[in-house]
Design an enzyme around this catalytic site. Structure first.
Site, short mmCIF file in Angstrom:
data_model
loop_
_atom_site.label_atom_id
_atom_site.label_comp_id
_atom_site.label_asym_id
_atom_site.label_seq_id
_atom_site.Cartn_x
_atom_site.Cartn_y
_atom_site.Cartn_z
N TRP A 134 0.86 -1.18 0.00
CA TRP A 134 0.00 0.00 0.00
C TRP A 134 0.90 1.23 0.00
O TRP A 134 1.81 1.35 0.83
CB TRP A 134 -0.88 -0.04 1.25
CG TRP A 134 -1.85 1.08 1.37
CD1 TRP A 134 -2.68 1.56 0.41
CD2 TRP A 134 -2.10 1.86 2.56
NE1 TRP A 134 -3.45 2.60 0.91
CE2 TRP A 134 -3.10 2.80 2.22
CE3 TRP A 134 -1.58 1.85 3.85
CZ2 TRP A 134 -3.59 3.72 3.15
CZ3 TRP A 134 -2.06 2.75 4.77
CH2 TRP A 134 -3.06 3.67 4.41
N LYS A 137 -12.92 -0.73 7.14
CA LYS A 137 -13.54 -1.66 6.20
C LYS A 137 -14.54 -2.58 6.89
O LYS A 137 -15.68 -2.70 6.43
CB LYS A 137 -12.46 -2.50 5.51
CG LYS A 137 -11.35 -1.69 4.83
CD LYS A 137 -11.88 -0.76 3.78
CE LYS A 137 -10.77 -0.14 2.93
NZ LYS A 137 -9.82 0.69 3.66
N ASP A 183 0.08 -4.82 10.13
CA ASP A 183 -0.99 -3.92 9.72
C ASP A 183 -2.24 -4.74 9.41
O ASP A 183 -2.31 -5.44 8.40
CB ASP A 183 -0.55 -3.12 8.49
CG ASP A 183 -1.60 -2.10 8.06
OD1 ASP A 183 -2.54 -1.86 8.84
OD2 ASP A 183 -1.47 -1.54 6.95
#
Length: 396
Positions: free
Chosen positions: A131, A245, A210
């Site tokens: 990312w 999310k 993460d």
């Protein structure tokens, strides 16, 4: 001369530019594969029913807007600790865990990399690809970025990752993504996670795990198998957790930073540094999103409703992923694209050149980043046959 004269204009964020271009495109047939949010069958990013009910309950009971303190909502933190480490992990009773509410997953990442810096880390390894904000956070804190091999032929490249990370030096940091790797959708197996944990322990490397898509791969419990296997082997780790999310709380910026250590004394010292970094940046963490999550998880009925909604999101993404994979294999004859079915979460990375992503956008209205990352959750089932037929012309 202006005080601003020394500043040069930075290039715009590529993904935000892509979103703007998509909205301005007047073609009736166009495909948005870039934006990194979950969308339902109507193309909307909904407020979950359990979240809406919890928010109403929270607001009805609220009597003040006073600060909650440096850690933020402690009930929220306790729930995320159990999500990550497991409710019965001995470290919870032995005071070898810390947790702080943070402004989203990015805020938690900032705390993690900042703590690495204070522990003496000078360079941080990130997966290739990763990312884009991972290296951004590392660089913003003045640390060097190194990358390690991650994916090969649609699967986790274990030998390459271990070979690259074996060259890390004691005190280096590494960012490892939990379930549903962004941008590839490729996750290590539990055995791979164990090997990574052993390597970090033996090399003296501190890991920041993460966790941004918990519940999107196989379910709330199974999704943490790899993370917990890593921690079991490594002994110590930092963790950033995002609720954007899985709770759909994108704009509420709801995250948690956690750490687990070998000694209570070490964690107590680390707690003071995390509090100091939070004080110097946002002073006190946001409360609303964390309060919603705590309300959902404290109420058995709301929790059951949320888990059912999370299961529905995951099931839908799996169905879309399978349909797209089958259609692409049919149109290209390439079994490499069958690997999309074995991947997890919202994203996958197509074997397409940057030049062809631009051609696909201009000629066919297919909007995706130049990396070839696509958002599976942004698809509509009825679009897949036509999309696959068109994409097949560009895939290498």
């Amino acid at each position: 001369m202006s005080h601003f004269s020394p500043l040069s204009t930075l290039p715009p964020d590529a993904l935000l530019g892509l979103m703007t271009a998509y909205r301005a495109d007047e073609r009736s047939e166009k495909f948005d594969l870039g934006v990194g949010v979950y969308k339902d069958e109507n193309g909307e990013t909904p407020i979950l029913s359990a979240v809406r009910k919890a928010e109403a309950k929270l607001l009805a009971a609220q009597t003040t807007k006073v600060y909650e303190g440096p850690r933020g909502n402690t009930d929220f933190c306790a729930h995320i600790e159990k999500f990550v480490f497991g409710a019965d992990h001995p470290a919870l009773k032995e005071n070898r865990v810390l947790s702080f509410t943070a402004p989203g997953g990015c805020g938690a990442l900032f705390l993690g990399v900042g703590l690495m810096r204070r522990m003496g880390t000078r360079r941080v390894w990130v997966s290739k690809p990763t990312w884009p904000n991972h290296p951004n956070v590392v660089k913003s804190l003045g640390l060097e970025v190194k990358d390690y091999a991650y994916a090969r032929d649609g699967a986790f490249y274990r030998l390459g990752a271990l070979a690259d990370l074996s060259t890390a030096e004691p005190g280096d940091g590494v960012i490892l993504q939990g379930p549903c790797h962004n941008p590839t959708g490729i996750d290590p197996s539990t055995d791979d996670w164990r090997e990574l944990g052993k390597l970090c322990r033996d090399k003296g490397v501190i890991a920041l795990l993460d966790v941004a898509y918990h519940g999107f791969a196989s379910g709330l419990d199974r999704d943490m198998d790899g993370v917990r296997a890593f921690i079991e082997e490594a002994g110590e780790a930092l963790v950033s957790y995002s609720c954007s999310k899985n709770f759909g709380l994108y704009r509420e910026r709801t995250g948690c930073f956690l750490a687990i250590g070998k000694t209570a004394e070490g964690i107590a010292a680390a707690t003071t540094h995390v509090a100091d970094m939070g004080r110097a940046t946002w002073s006190m963490p946001p409360a609303h999103g964390a309060g919603i999550v705590a309300t959902v998880l404290d109420d058995p009925d709301l929790r059951a409703e949320w888990e059912a909604e999370l299961t529905a999101m995951r099931t839908r993404m799996i169905a879309l992923r399978t349909a797209l994979s089958d259609a692409l294999v049919s149109h290209t004859g390439s079994n490499l694209l069958a690997a999309l079915k074995t991947q997890n979460g919202m994203f996958s990375q197509l074997p397409i050149s940057a030049e062809d992503t631009a051609r696909a956008r201009d000629a066919d209205g297919i909007y995706m980043p130049s990396s070839g990352r696509i958002n599976i959750a942004g698809l509509h089932a009825s679009d897949i046959p036509r999309l696959a037929e068109t994409l097949a012309r560009y895939l290498v």
